[in-house]
Motif scaffolding. Structure first.
Motif, short mmCIF file in Angstrom:
data_model
loop_
_atom_site.label_atom_id
_atom_site.label_comp_id
_atom_site.label_asym_id
_atom_site.label_seq_id
_atom_site.Cartn_x
_atom_site.Cartn_y
_atom_site.Cartn_z
N THR A 38 -5.78 8.61 -10.75
CA THR A 38 -4.73 7.83 -11.40
C THR A 38 -3.76 7.24 -10.39
OG1 THR A 38 -4.89 9.21 -13.37
CG2 THR A 38 -2.88 7.91 -13.12
N TYR A 39 -3.39 8.01 -9.36
CA TYR A 39 -2.35 7.58 -8.42
C TYR A 39 -2.88 7.23 -7.03
CZ TYR A 39 0.85 9.27 -11.97
OH TYR A 39 1.52 9.45 -13.14
N SER A 40 -4.19 7.17 -6.84
CA SER A 40 -4.73 6.95 -5.49
C SER A 40 -4.28 5.64 -4.88
CB SER A 40 -6.26 7.05 -5.50
OG SER A 40 -6.82 6.05 -6.30
N ASP A 41 -4.18 4.58 -5.65
CA ASP A 41 -3.72 3.30 -5.10
C ASP A 41 -2.30 3.41 -4.56
OD1 ASP A 41 -6.14 2.12 -5.71
OD2 ASP A 41 -5.42 1.19 -7.56
N GLN A 42 -1.43 4.08 -5.29
CA GLN A 42 -0.05 4.24 -4.83
C GLN A 42 0.01 5.13 -3.59
OE1 GLN A 42 -0.97 4.51 -8.05
NE2 GLN A 42 0.19 2.90 -9.05
N PHE A 43 -0.80 6.19 -3.56
CA PHE A 43 -0.83 7.06 -2.38
C PHE A 43 -1.29 6.28 -1.15
CE2 PHE A 43 -1.67 10.89 -5.32
CZ PHE A 43 -0.34 11.24 -5.34
N VAL A 44 -2.38 5.53 -1.28
CA VAL A 44 -2.92 4.78 -0.14
C VAL A 44 -1.92 3.71 0.31
CG1 VAL A 44 -4.76 3.21 0.60
CG2 VAL A 44 -5.33 5.28 -0.68
N GLU A 45 -1.28 3.05 -0.63
CA GLU A 45 -0.26 2.05 -0.29
C GLU A 45 0.90 2.69 0.48
OE1 GLU A 45 2.52 -1.27 -2.56
OE2 GLU A 45 0.82 -0.38 -3.62
N ALA A 46 1.33 3.88 0.05
CA ALA A 46 2.41 4.59 0.75
C ALA A 46 1.95 5.01 2.15
CB ALA A 46 2.86 5.80 -0.06
N MET A 47 0.69 5.42 2.29
CA MET A 47 0.17 5.80 3.60
C MET A 47 0.17 4.61 4.56
SD MET A 47 -3.09 8.06 2.41
CE MET A 47 -2.90 9.27 1.13
N ARG A 48 -0.29 3.47 4.06
CA ARG A 48 -0.32 2.26 4.90
C ARG A 48 1.09 1.83 5.30
NH1 ARG A 48 -4.81 -0.42 1.26
NH2 ARG A 48 -6.64 0.37 2.34
N ALA A 49 2.00 1.88 4.35
CA ALA A 49 3.39 1.49 4.64
C ALA A 49 4.02 2.46 5.63
CB ALA A 49 4.20 1.44 3.35
N THR A 50 3.70 3.73 5.54
CA THR A 50 4.21 4.74 6.47
C THR A 50 3.70 4.44 7.87
OG1 THR A 50 4.33 6.41 4.74
CG2 THR A 50 4.29 7.21 7.00
N GLU A 51 2.41 4.15 7.96
CA GLU A 51 1.81 3.83 9.25
C GLU A 51 2.40 2.54 9.82
OE1 GLU A 51 -2.60 4.69 10.88
OE2 GLU A 51 -2.49 3.50 9.05
N ASP A 52 2.57 1.52 8.97
CA ASP A 52 3.15 0.24 9.41
C ASP A 52 4.58 0.42 9.92
OD1 ASP A 52 0.81 -1.03 8.72
OD2 ASP A 52 1.59 -1.88 6.84
N ALA A 53 5.31 1.37 9.35
CA ALA A 53 6.69 1.63 9.78
C ALA A 53 6.74 2.43 11.08
CB ALA A 53 7.45 2.37 8.68
N SER A 90 12.50 2.55 2.01
CA SER A 90 12.47 1.74 0.79
C SER A 90 11.14 1.01 0.61
CB SER A 90 13.63 0.75 0.76
OG SER A 90 13.57 -0.09 1.91
N LYS A 91 10.56 0.47 1.69
CA LYS A 91 9.28 -0.23 1.56
C LYS A 91 8.13 0.74 1.27
CE LYS A 91 10.45 -4.19 4.41
NZ LYS A 91 10.17 -4.93 5.63
N ILE A 92 8.28 1.97 1.73
CA ILE A 92 7.23 2.96 1.53
C ILE A 92 7.27 3.51 0.11
CG2 ILE A 92 6.37 5.23 2.27
CD1 ILE A 92 7.64 4.55 5.05
#
Length: 162
Positions: A38-53, A90-92
């Motif tokens: 259910t939440y995998s897309d949000q988790f992966v998006e947060a992981m990418r944003a964390t890495e980008d930051a 905030s972006k994450i």
């Protein structure tokens, strides 16, 4: 045709109610599979944003009954991580927060992303904190000696009980 539409509507309502009630399901692989799916897309998006930051670990908790929220982040450093003073998450957490989830603890560890303190569980050894992992997980790196604590869910997702 009306009957078919009525059945489809009824099944949709039942499905939504089942998904919304997953927090109350008994501890099982199906519960973890459903939650992560259910939440995998949000988790992966947060992981990418964390890495980008440029962070290797973040912790965020929404204190909805209070005015502020708790945010922490760490960057890679030698020999240990370096804590970031007043990180802007905030972006994450923005898209993640919209799901209604109230906390997130991500850590990049040996090539995998760990979602720490994702759930609590009870077993014969007492109560433990479970982790969801995304990526290649080496059980020797995350499990206690002489235990098998990693269970594959789907794709690159695993559940860790340690």
């Amino acid at each position: 045709m009306k009957t078919l539409l009525l059945y489809i509507s009824l099944l949709s309502v039942i499905f939504i109610l089942l998904i919304k009630s997953m927090y109350y399901w008994p501890e099982s692989k199906i519960k973890h599979f459903t939650f992560v799916f259910t939440y995998s897309d949000q988790f992966v998006e947060a992981m990418r944003a964390t890495e980008d930051a440029g962070y290797v670990s973040i912790q965020w908790h929404d204190k909805s009954h209070q005015r502020d929220e708790s945010s922490m982040a760490w960057e890679a450093g030698e020999p240990k991580y370096k804590k970031v003073v007043e990180p802007d998450l905030s972006k994450i957490i923005g898209p993640y927060k919209e799901t209604g989830l109230q906390s997130l603890w991500l850590q990049h560890y040996h090539g995998a992303w760990l979602i720490r303190k994702a759930f609590s569980y009870k077993d014969e050894n007492g109560t433990g904190e479970g982790i969801y992992a995304f990526g290649t997980v080496n059980p020797k790196g995350v499990c206690l000696p002489n235990t098998q604590c990693v269970e594959h869910l789907f794709g690159q997702w695993h559940v860790i009980k340690n």
